[in-house]
Design an enzyme around this catalytic site. Structure first.
Site, PDB file in Angstrom:
ATOM      1  N   LYS A 241      29.714  -1.799  99.159  1.00 56.89           N
ATOM      2  CA  LYS A 241      30.648  -1.672  98.045  1.00 56.89           C
ATOM      3  C   LYS A 241      31.084  -3.011  97.512  1.00 56.89           C
ATOM      4  O   LYS A 241      31.567  -2.841  96.537  1.00 56.89           O
ATOM      5  CB  LYS A 241      31.731  -0.940  98.768  1.00 56.89           C
ATOM      6  CG  LYS A 241      31.294   0.585  99.168  1.00 56.89           C
ATOM      7  CD  LYS A 241      32.344   1.477  99.250  1.00 56.89           C
ATOM      8  CE  LYS A 241      32.196   2.786  99.595  1.00 56.89           C
ATOM      9  NZ  LYS A 241      31.708   2.891 101.026  1.00 56.89           N
TER      10      LYS A 241
HETATM   11  N1  GLU Z   1      32.684   7.914 105.935  1.00 59.00           N
HETATM   12  C1  GLU Z   1      31.419   7.454 106.166  1.00 59.00           C
HETATM   13  C2  GLU Z   1      30.849   6.523 105.244  1.00 59.00           C
HETATM   14  O1  GLU Z   1      31.329   6.665 104.044  1.00 59.00           O
HETATM   15  C3  GLU Z   1      30.550   8.428 106.530  1.00 59.00           C
HETATM   16  C4  GLU Z   1      30.847   9.223 107.807  1.00 59.00           C
HETATM   17  C5  GLU Z   1      29.984  10.412 108.073  1.00 59.00           C
HETATM   18  O2  GLU Z   1      29.457  11.071 106.952  1.00 59.00           O
HETATM   19  O3  GLU Z   1      29.984  10.939 109.023  1.00 59.00           O
HETATM   20  O4  GLU Z   1      29.757   5.810 105.376  1.00 59.00           O
END
Ligand code: GLU
Length: 331
Positions: free
Chosen positions: A253
């Site tokens: 990001k």
């Molecule tokens: N929140 C995590 C991310 O944005 C993904 C977690 C999940 O999908 O279990 O990389």
């Protein structure tokens, strides 16, 4: 019983979505919708200071632009709220208590430096296997150490191999004790760990399939172990390839030049981007503009590539300002 399909988008909005996040959202959407399934948008902002609210709002607009709809979550209400993990602390605390009652939690006072000691075994993903230093502290030692420092909490793992078949990556197995070690479920600053939160939320939201980047494949055995201890059903897992920049580095990001903001400013609509993502992951023989809905009949997991995908340089042209733009004329 896992009967009706329920998928989810579970982004951590610590910045604007990048191409890899868009691919993940697209495949999660195709997988659920191709079975007539539902989709929930869950905002994984456990570390709330790293996830300013405007990013979550932008993310919803980016999903709209991509033509990826969802049924509940984010700013939509529904039966499974709250949808922001920063508001779900009571659910995580209840799960933690359940683990504590099973005698499987222990406080850990180790500093970062102690955890990363030179002789600590490192795994290929950079994680360190916990040495077990605080595993058998006496109640007296815990009382003494607690006076100086607030502890984190770790979960004891058994000597057991956990195996499963991933819908994209195939067979995977991990020995919990030797390849993972006792893992954190709550940090010393009181923030619940991702592993715990994700399992609690997927279960309470009735999620039946998890689509996410293959960097999280090695988390599955921990999450399956937690499901067992907490009495939750195990969802189906699909770990998709990561997108790599033409020079081979992982998209992040922080690479603002590859985010949906700059991509959107260079395109009139999302069809060229959907076509490019579909081509890169193996669903189309060449990049050809189309909507996510038009892609539905072409979607099958068996066509999706397993290996990480380096975006070919000729699919990008880099103008003087250094902003990467999609050029869908190339192949
Ligand atoms: N929140 C995590 C991310 O944005 C993904 C977690 C999940 O999908 O279990 O990389």
């Amino acid at each position: 019983m896992l009967d009706t399909v329920c998928g989810r988008f579970a982004p951590t909005p610590s910045g604007r979505m990048h191409l890899g996040n868009a691919l993940c959202a697209l495949l999660a959407w195709l997988s659920a919708r191709s079975h007539g399934g539902r989709i929930i948008l869950r905002i994984e902002d456990l570390d709330v200071n790293r996830c300013p609210k405007p990013y979550a709002q932008l993310l919803e607009r980016d999903l709209d632009w991509l033509g990826l709809d969802w049924d509940e979550g984010g700013s939509y209400s529904g039966a499974h709220g709250p949808y922001y993990q920063s508001e779900c602390g009571t659910f995580y605390a209840a799960a933690l208590k359940k683990l504590q009652r099973q005698g499987l939690l222990y406080p850990c006072f180790c500093s970062r430096a102690e955890l990363h000691a030179a002789d600590a075994p490192h795994l290929s993903d950079g994680r360190v296997i916990y040495s077990g230093r605080c595993r058998n502290l006496s109640p007296k030692q815990v009382r003494q150490l607690s006076r100086r420092k607030r502890p984190a909490f770790r979960l004891r793992v058994p000597e057991e191999t956990i195996a499963f078949t991933d819908g994209c990556q195939g067979f995977y197995s991990q020995d919990l004790a030797s390849e993972c070690g006792d893992f954190l479920v709550c940090r010393s600053d009181g923030i619940f760990a991702y592993q715990l939160a994700v399992v609690v939320d997927d279960a309470r939201m009735g999620v039946t399939e998890v689509v996410r980047g293959r960097d999280l494949l090695s988390s599955v055995p921990r999450q399956m172990y937690l499901c067992r201890l907490l009495g939750y059903p195990v969802p189906h897992y699909f770990h998709i390839p990561l997108l790599l920049a033409p020079d081979g580095r992982r998209l992040s990001k922080r690479d603002s030049d590859l985010n949906l903001g700059s991509i959107r400013s260079s395109l009139q609509d999302s069809r060229p981007l959907i076509g490019l993502l579909a081509f890169l992951c193996g669903l189309l023989p060449k990049p050809q503009p189309l909507t996510a809905r038009e892609l539905l009949p072409l979607f099958r997991w068996s066509s999706v590539r397993r290996e990480n995908i380096r975006i070919p340089a000729q699919l990008y042209r880099v103008p003087a300002k250094g902003r990467l733009m999609i050029d869908t004329k190339g192949t």
